[in-house]
Write a protein that holds these residues in place. Sequence first.
Motif, PDB file in Angstrom:
ATOM      1  N   ARG A  62      15.091  -4.777 -20.290  1.00 19.29           N
ATOM      2  CA  ARG A  62      15.536  -4.838 -18.893  1.00 19.29           C
ATOM      3  C   ARG A  62      14.486  -5.490 -17.999  1.00 19.29           C
ATOM      4  O   ARG A  62      13.284  -5.280 -18.163  1.00 19.29           O
ATOM      5  N   THR A  63      14.968  -6.235 -17.023  1.00 16.67           N
ATOM      6  CA  THR A  63      14.136  -6.783 -15.956  1.00 16.67           C
ATOM      7  C   THR A  63      14.787  -6.442 -14.622  1.00 16.67           C
ATOM      8  O   THR A  63      15.992  -6.175 -14.556  1.00 16.67           O
ATOM      9  N   PHE A  64      13.983  -6.478 -13.566  1.00 12.33           N
ATOM     10  CA  PHE A  64      14.479  -6.075 -12.249  1.00 12.33           C
ATOM     11  C   PHE A  64      13.962  -7.022 -11.173  1.00 12.33           C
ATOM     12  O   PHE A  64      12.920  -7.651 -11.326  1.00 12.33           O
ATOM     13  N   ASP A  65      14.706  -7.076 -10.092  1.00 14.09           N
ATOM     14  CA  ASP A  65      14.210  -7.794  -8.917  1.00 14.09           C
ATOM     15  C   ASP A  65      13.180  -6.948  -8.171  1.00 14.09           C
ATOM     16  O   ASP A  65      12.247  -7.496  -7.579  1.00 14.09           O
ATOM     17  N   ALA A  66      13.362  -5.626  -8.191  1.00 13.07           N
ATOM     18  CA  ALA A  66      12.410  -4.742  -7.523  1.00 13.07           C
ATOM     19  C   ALA A  66      12.440  -3.365  -8.157  1.00 13.07           C
ATOM     20  O   ALA A  66      13.477  -2.920  -8.667  1.00 13.07           O
ATOM     21  N   VAL A  67      11.302  -2.698  -8.106  1.00 10.93           N
ATOM     22  CA  VAL A  67      11.167  -1.298  -8.515  1.00 10.93           C
ATOM     23  C   VAL A  67      10.724  -0.512  -7.289  1.00 10.93           C
ATOM     24  O   VAL A  67       9.835  -0.946  -6.559  1.00 10.93           O
ATOM     25  N   VAL A  68      11.359   0.631  -7.059  1.00  7.65           N
ATOM     26  CA  VAL A  68      10.930   1.538  -5.995  1.00  7.65           C
ATOM     27  C   VAL A  68      10.449   2.822  -6.667  1.00  7.65           C
ATOM     28  O   VAL A  68      11.239   3.550  -7.264  1.00  7.65           O
ATOM     29  N   ASP A  69       9.160   3.085  -6.566  1.00  3.18           N
ATOM     30  CA  ASP A  69       8.549   4.234  -7.232  1.00  3.18           C
ATOM     31  C   ASP A  69       8.404   5.376  -6.234  1.00  3.18           C
ATOM     32  O   ASP A  69       7.554   5.348  -5.348  1.00  3.18           O
ATOM     33  N   GLN A  70       9.231   6.398  -6.401  1.00  4.79           N
ATOM     34  CA  GLN A  70       9.250   7.534  -5.485  1.00  4.79           C
ATOM     35  C   GLN A  70       8.294   8.646  -5.896  1.00  4.79           C
ATOM     36  O   GLN A  70       8.056   9.563  -5.103  1.00  4.79           O
ATOM     37  N   ARG A  91       8.954  -7.455  -7.794  1.00  5.25           N
ATOM     38  CA  ARG A  91       8.419  -6.699  -6.669  1.00  5.25           C
ATOM     39  C   ARG A  91       8.321  -5.222  -7.029  1.00  5.25           C
ATOM     40  O   ARG A  91       9.198  -4.678  -7.710  1.00  5.25           O
ATOM     41  N   TYR A  92       7.279  -4.545  -6.572  1.00  5.50           N
ATOM     42  CA  TYR A  92       7.070  -3.123  -6.838  1.00  5.50           C
ATOM     43  C   TYR A  92       6.735  -2.450  -5.518  1.00  5.50           C
ATOM     44  O   TYR A  92       5.769  -2.817  -4.830  1.00  5.50           O
ATOM     45  N   VAL A  93       7.545  -1.464  -5.130  1.00  7.72           N
ATOM     46  CA  VAL A  93       7.369  -0.741  -3.868  1.00  7.72           C
ATOM     47  C   VAL A  93       7.084   0.721  -4.196  1.00  7.72           C
ATOM     48  O   VAL A  93       7.856   1.367  -4.895  1.00  7.72           O
ATOM     49  N   MET A  94       5.992   1.235  -3.672  1.00  7.25           N
ATOM     50  CA  MET A  94       5.610   2.631  -3.905  1.00  7.25           C
ATOM     51  C   MET A  94       5.735   3.426  -2.617  1.00  7.25           C
ATOM     52  O   MET A  94       5.276   2.985  -1.552  1.00  7.25           O
ATOM     53  N   THR A  95       6.344   4.599  -2.697  1.00 10.51           N
ATOM     54  CA  THR A  95       6.392   5.505  -1.559  1.00 10.51           C
ATOM     55  C   THR A  95       5.068   6.259  -1.472  1.00 10.51           C
ATOM     56  O   THR A  95       4.703   6.995  -2.380  1.00 10.51           O
ATOM     57  N   SER A  96       4.361   6.042  -0.376  1.00 11.47           N
ATOM     58  CA  SER A  96       3.085   6.710  -0.145  1.00 11.47           C
ATOM     59  C   SER A  96       3.231   7.658   1.043  1.00 11.47           C
ATOM     60  O   SER A  96       4.339   8.075   1.373  1.00 11.47           O
ATOM     61  N   THR A  97       2.139   7.988   1.714  1.00  8.76           N
ATOM     62  CA  THR A  97       2.169   9.084   2.663  1.00  8.76           C
ATOM     63  C   THR A  97       1.177   8.916   3.806  1.00  8.76           C
ATOM     64  O   THR A  97       0.112   8.293   3.635  1.00  8.76           O
ATOM     65  N   ILE A  98       1.490   9.507   4.929  1.00  8.61           N
ATOM     66  CA  ILE A  98       0.575   9.584   6.062  1.00  8.61           C
ATOM     67  C   ILE A  98      -0.728  10.289   5.690  1.00  8.61           C
ATOM     68  O   ILE A  98      -1.779  10.034   6.292  1.00  8.61           O
ATOM     69  N   GLU A  99      -0.670  11.138   4.654  1.00 10.74           N
ATOM     70  CA  GLU A  99      -1.851  11.925   4.285  1.00 10.74           C
ATOM     71  C   GLU A  99      -3.015  11.061   3.818  1.00 10.74           C
ATOM     72  O   GLU A  99      -4.152  11.533   3.764  1.00 10.74           O
ATOM     73  N   VAL A 100      -2.760   9.786   3.473  1.00  8.95           N
ATOM     74  CA  VAL A 100      -3.881   8.927   3.069  1.00  8.95           C
ATOM     75  C   VAL A 100      -4.875   8.746   4.212  1.00  8.95           C
ATOM     76  O   VAL A 100      -6.042   8.408   3.983  1.00  8.95           O
ATOM     77  N   TYR A 101      -4.429   8.982   5.462  1.00  5.57           N
ATOM     78  CA  TYR A 101      -5.300   8.804   6.627  1.00  5.57           C
ATOM     79  C   TYR A 101      -5.989  10.092   7.065  1.00  5.57           C
ATOM     80  O   TYR A 101      -6.733  10.081   8.051  1.00  5.57           O
ATOM     81  N   ASP A 102      -5.747  11.187   6.386  1.00  5.24           N
ATOM     82  CA  ASP A 102      -6.305  12.464   6.816  1.00  5.24           C
ATOM     83  C   ASP A 102      -7.827  12.426   6.687  1.00  5.24           C
ATOM     84  O   ASP A 102      -8.359  12.364   5.572  1.00  5.24           O
ATOM     85  N   PRO A 103      -8.547  12.487   7.790  1.00 10.18           N
ATOM     86  CA  PRO A 103     -10.010  12.394   7.707  1.00 10.18           C
ATOM     87  C   PRO A 103     -10.654  13.605   7.047  1.00 10.18           C
ATOM     88  O   PRO A 103     -11.848  13.556   6.717  1.00 10.18           O
ATOM     89  N   ALA A 104      -9.882  14.659   6.827  1.00 11.56           N
ATOM     90  CA  ALA A 104     -10.434  15.819   6.128  1.00 11.56           C
ATOM     91  C   ALA A 104     -10.509  15.605   4.624  1.00 11.56           C
ATOM     92  O   ALA A 104     -11.146  16.384   3.918  1.00 11.56           O
TER      93      ALA A 104
END
Length: 313
Positions: A62-70, A91-104
């Motif tokens: 299988r091949t794809f135009d895009a992957v969305v990694d949840q 194309r590869y799209v990853m769902t990330s988070t606001i928590e990457v910016y947490d200064p703690a």
Amino acid sequence: MQKICVIGGSRYFGRLLVKRLQAAGHQVTVINRGSTRPPAGVEHLVVDRNDEAALVAALGTRTFDAVVDQVCYTPVQAATAARAFRGRTRRYVMTSTIEVYDPATAALTAVPTATPVPEETVDPSTWPVSTDLPWHDEAYLEAHYAEGKRQAEAVLTRAAGFEFASVRSAHVLGGGAREFTGRLAHYVERIARGEEVTVHAEALPTVFIHYEELADLLLWAATAADFTGPINACSDGLLDVRDLSAVVAARTGRQPVYRTVARGETASPFSFCRHYAMSNARAKRLGFSFSRTTDWLPGAVAEALTASAVRTA
């Protein structure tokens, strides 16, 4: 029609994304461990994404135009995916988070409190990666959730063989019982019962996004946009814990009862003593239009009230 693969996609905005992709006429394949089947007409590959050999075997030719990694939480998972999908997707799209910016959770460049945080605050192209940490240990992963996401982005940013974009989601609300974190229900139930809401003395604002808006943004990022790198996904408008509670109070008819926490004591969700409210300016420049949080939040509170009544009936 595009061929889109969604890793995860079994609940909340991921499941809605699958339905929206299907409704838009795309050919959709869902990869998960089989606990939840996708909608009829969606191809279902039952495999553990952590098992690289099994994943490659399940993908076949299988091949794809895009992957969305949840469901990519660690650099180890990202590295496995990078190898498995190299040459299989444009194309590869990853769902990330606001928590990457947490200064703690990391030493980050300080952003003035009145300034929404831009994507360049965490640059995945230069972020250090340590795949030898105990990422397979659930307790370690839970304690290092933000760092796992930062390093996963870093691995996929440097991977060869596809374009990579990450969608850093704000706090997701809406959907009533589908909102599985229970954070909005926390406010609805406590305020409705006259129980105290614990807050910081100077609670700082944050950003939110409705689960339907996030599904729409992920669809756009996978099928219509061509940007690479991170984008922040949040509705317009900053709210602090008291703003959120006021919307709940208006729906319940009960005034919130606040208690200020002592230093080091845990407060209610969405009460923050540190600043990392995101800016959505880049996504807007790229062509995505956001709603205002205050437009959809009352409806989300009403859904949470209904779901709470069903649970407690």
